[in-house]
Structures are given as structure tokens and as C-alpha cells.
Design an enzyme around this catalytic site. Structure first.
Site, PDB file in Angstrom:
ATOM      1  N   LEU A  74       0.836  -1.204   0.000  1.00 25.66           N
ATOM      2  CA  LEU A  74       0.000   0.000   0.000  1.00 25.66           C
ATOM      3  C   LEU A  74       0.876   1.262   0.000  1.00 25.66           C
ATOM      4  O   LEU A  74       0.624   2.192  -0.761  1.00 25.66           O
ATOM      5  CB  LEU A  74      -0.946   0.004   1.205  1.00 25.66           C
ATOM      6  CG  LEU A  74      -1.869   1.217   1.250  1.00 25.66           C
ATOM      7  CD1 LEU A  74      -3.304   0.794   1.550  1.00 25.66           C
ATOM      8  CD2 LEU A  74      -1.415   2.223   2.295  1.00 25.66           C
ATOM      9  N   VAL A  77       2.356   1.865  -3.458  1.00 26.75           N
ATOM     10  CA  VAL A  77       1.377   2.399  -4.406  1.00 26.75           C
ATOM     11  C   VAL A  77       1.008   3.837  -4.044  1.00 26.75           C
ATOM     12  O   VAL A  77       0.875   4.693  -4.926  1.00 26.75           O
ATOM     13  CB  VAL A  77       0.122   1.496  -4.479  1.00 26.75           C
ATOM     14  CG1 VAL A  77      -0.993   2.146  -5.285  1.00 26.75           C
ATOM     15  CG2 VAL A  77       0.489   0.141  -5.083  1.00 26.75           C
ATOM     16  N   GLU A  78       0.871   4.127  -2.758  1.00 26.81           N
ATOM     17  CA  GLU A  78       0.477   5.473  -2.326  1.00 26.81           C
ATOM     18  C   GLU A  78       1.559   6.523  -2.565  1.00 26.81           C
ATOM     19  O   GLU A  78       1.262   7.618  -3.018  1.00 26.81           O
ATOM     20  CB  GLU A  78       0.095   5.466  -0.835  1.00 26.81           C
ATOM     21  CG  GLU A  78      -1.240   4.824  -0.536  1.00 26.81           C
ATOM     22  CD  GLU A  78      -2.439   5.634  -1.023  1.00 26.81           C
ATOM     23  OE1 GLU A  78      -2.284   6.816  -1.402  1.00 26.81           O
ATOM     24  OE2 GLU A  78      -3.542   5.077  -1.026  1.00 26.81           O
ATOM     25  N   SER A  79       2.804   6.208  -2.194  1.00 25.80           N
ATOM     26  CA  SER A  79       3.832   7.258  -2.163  1.00 25.80           C
ATOM     27  C   SER A  79       5.204   6.828  -2.675  1.00 25.80           C
ATOM     28  O   SER A  79       6.138   7.628  -2.591  1.00 25.80           O
ATOM     29  CB  SER A  79       4.013   7.735  -0.718  1.00 25.80           C
ATOM     30  OG  SER A  79       4.592   6.695   0.067  1.00 25.80           O
ATOM     31  N   TYR A 170      -6.769   0.447  -8.292  1.00 27.40           N
ATOM     32  CA  TYR A 170      -5.955   0.648  -7.088  1.00 27.40           C
ATOM     33  C   TYR A 170      -5.875  -0.627  -6.246  1.00 27.40           C
ATOM     34  O   TYR A 170      -4.787  -1.090  -5.904  1.00 27.40           O
ATOM     35  CB  TYR A 170      -6.552   1.806  -6.278  1.00 27.40           C
ATOM     36  CG  TYR A 170      -5.902   2.041  -4.944  1.00 27.40           C
ATOM     37  CD1 TYR A 170      -4.773   2.845  -4.829  1.00 27.40           C
ATOM     38  CD2 TYR A 170      -6.416   1.472  -3.782  1.00 27.40           C
ATOM     39  CE1 TYR A 170      -4.173   3.071  -3.601  1.00 27.40           C
ATOM     40  CE2 TYR A 170      -5.829   1.696  -2.550  1.00 27.40           C
ATOM     41  CZ  TYR A 170      -4.707   2.493  -2.470  1.00 27.40           C
ATOM     42  OH  TYR A 170      -4.119   2.708  -1.246  1.00 27.40           O
TER      43      TYR A 170
END
Length: 186
Positions: A74, A77-79, A170
Site C-alpha cells: 500500500l 502504491v500510495e507514495s 488501485y
């Protein structure tokens, strides 16, 4: 995870003299060694420092719904592991938390809140992990929980209405990363 840890323990650790050690002492020693191996693995795979890798490990172990793999996927993918990341929508930090959500999460956790604190990866992971674990428990389905994490709960409802499913690009991306990297799960 466990088999890897055992094989690494057997091959790389100094031989531990078990004579005179209780089962509990041996178990604690093994747990410490396994923790060290997983934290090292997080650092190698993400480039994050030891304190942030340790926080990921601790949060994954605090919530039954979470794993090291899920959190690192996660966060990637987020940052892409960047604690200073800011999205076009205004989400901040390593787990991309919206300020309003961050304030609500901090209140639920009983910790102080300031927007600037979202740039601290350890604080951000604490809030984001609590949020993700809560979503997984409430939705009891990973695609729904991840889509809600990404779009907000109203965003999930709108998405489900429009597409008749919870699987988003996502959520699929994170779940694909999980299946590609099965070597961390503690």
C-alpha cells in the site's frame, strides 16, 4: 515467512547454546531474531530507514487484519515510500492521508494532530495502519477496504454503484504486489 526465518536462523546466526535455556528464553530469542530479519528485509526492499521499517513491522503485528506485505504494498502504491509525498487531492505523507481524515483518526487514537505531523512517516503509518485495519474489519473484504482507503467510504459507494463491483485498479494493483511478494508475511 517462518520457514525463511528458520533457514536463515540455522545458516546465519551464531549457534545458540540451548543448554540451560528455558523454552520461553529460546522462544523470545527466536522472535527477536525473526523481527530483526523482517525489519532488515523491509529496509532492503523499500530503502526505508530502520525506525520506519520497525514501525511497519509493529503496526502489522498490532492489527490481525494487517501484514508487513500489505502495508509495504500500500505504501509503495500510495507514495513510493516517500514521506514528503503530496497528492493533487491534498493527501499527505507516506500513506497519503487527507488532513481531515488524519484529524479524525488522531482523535480516535487519542493522539495529537497537526497537518505538518502527517509528513512524519512514523506518525503517518500509525494513523494509516489504524485506518486500513478498521476498514478491513468493517468491510471484511480486501478489495472494498482498499478502494475505501483510496477513495473514501463515499467514494467506494459511488464506485460500487457505477461499476457494480469493489475491485478498482488501485485495489488490484496492491493485491497483485502482495501475490508477487509472498516472502515477508510474518
Amino acid at each position: 515467512g517462518m520457514i525463511l526465518a528458520i533457514s536463515l536462523l540455522a545458516s546465519e546466526s551464531p549457534i545458540v547454546e540451548a543448554e540451560g535455556m528455558s523454552q520461553e528464553e529460546i522462544r523470545l530469542l527466536f522472535e527477536q531474531e525473526q523481527r530483526r530479519l523482517v525489519i532488515d528485509s523491509i529496509q532492503v526492499n523499500t530503502g526505508l530507514d530502520e525506525s520506519v521499517a520497525s514501525k511497519i513491522y509493529e503496526e502489522a503485528n498490532q492489527y490481525p487484519a494487517l501484514s508487513v506485505d500489505l502495508l509495504t504494498a500500500l505504501i509503495f502504491v500510495e507514495s513510493t515510500y516517500n514521506p514528503l509525498a503530496v497528492s493533487h487531492a491534498g493527501a499527505i505523507g507516506i500513506m497519503q492521508i487527507m488532513p481531515q481524515t488524519g484529524e479524525w483518526l488522531a482523535e480516535k487514537l487519542g493522539v495529537p494532530f497537526d497537518i505538518e505531523m502527517l509528513y512524519d512517516p512514523i506518525y503517518n503509518i500509525e494513523l494509516g495502519s489504524y485506518f486500513l485495519a478498521d476498514l478491513i474489519e468493517r468491510y471484511d473484504e480486501l478489495h472494498s477496504a482498499l478502494t475505501a482507503y483510496n477513495r473514501g467510504e463515499k467514494g467506494l459507494e459511488d464506485y460500487q454503484e457505477l461499476h457494480q463491483r469493489s475491485h478498482s485498479a488501485y485495489s488490484t494493483k496492491i493485491i497483485e504486489l502482495l501475490t508477487e511478494n509472498p516472502y515477508w508475511n510474518p
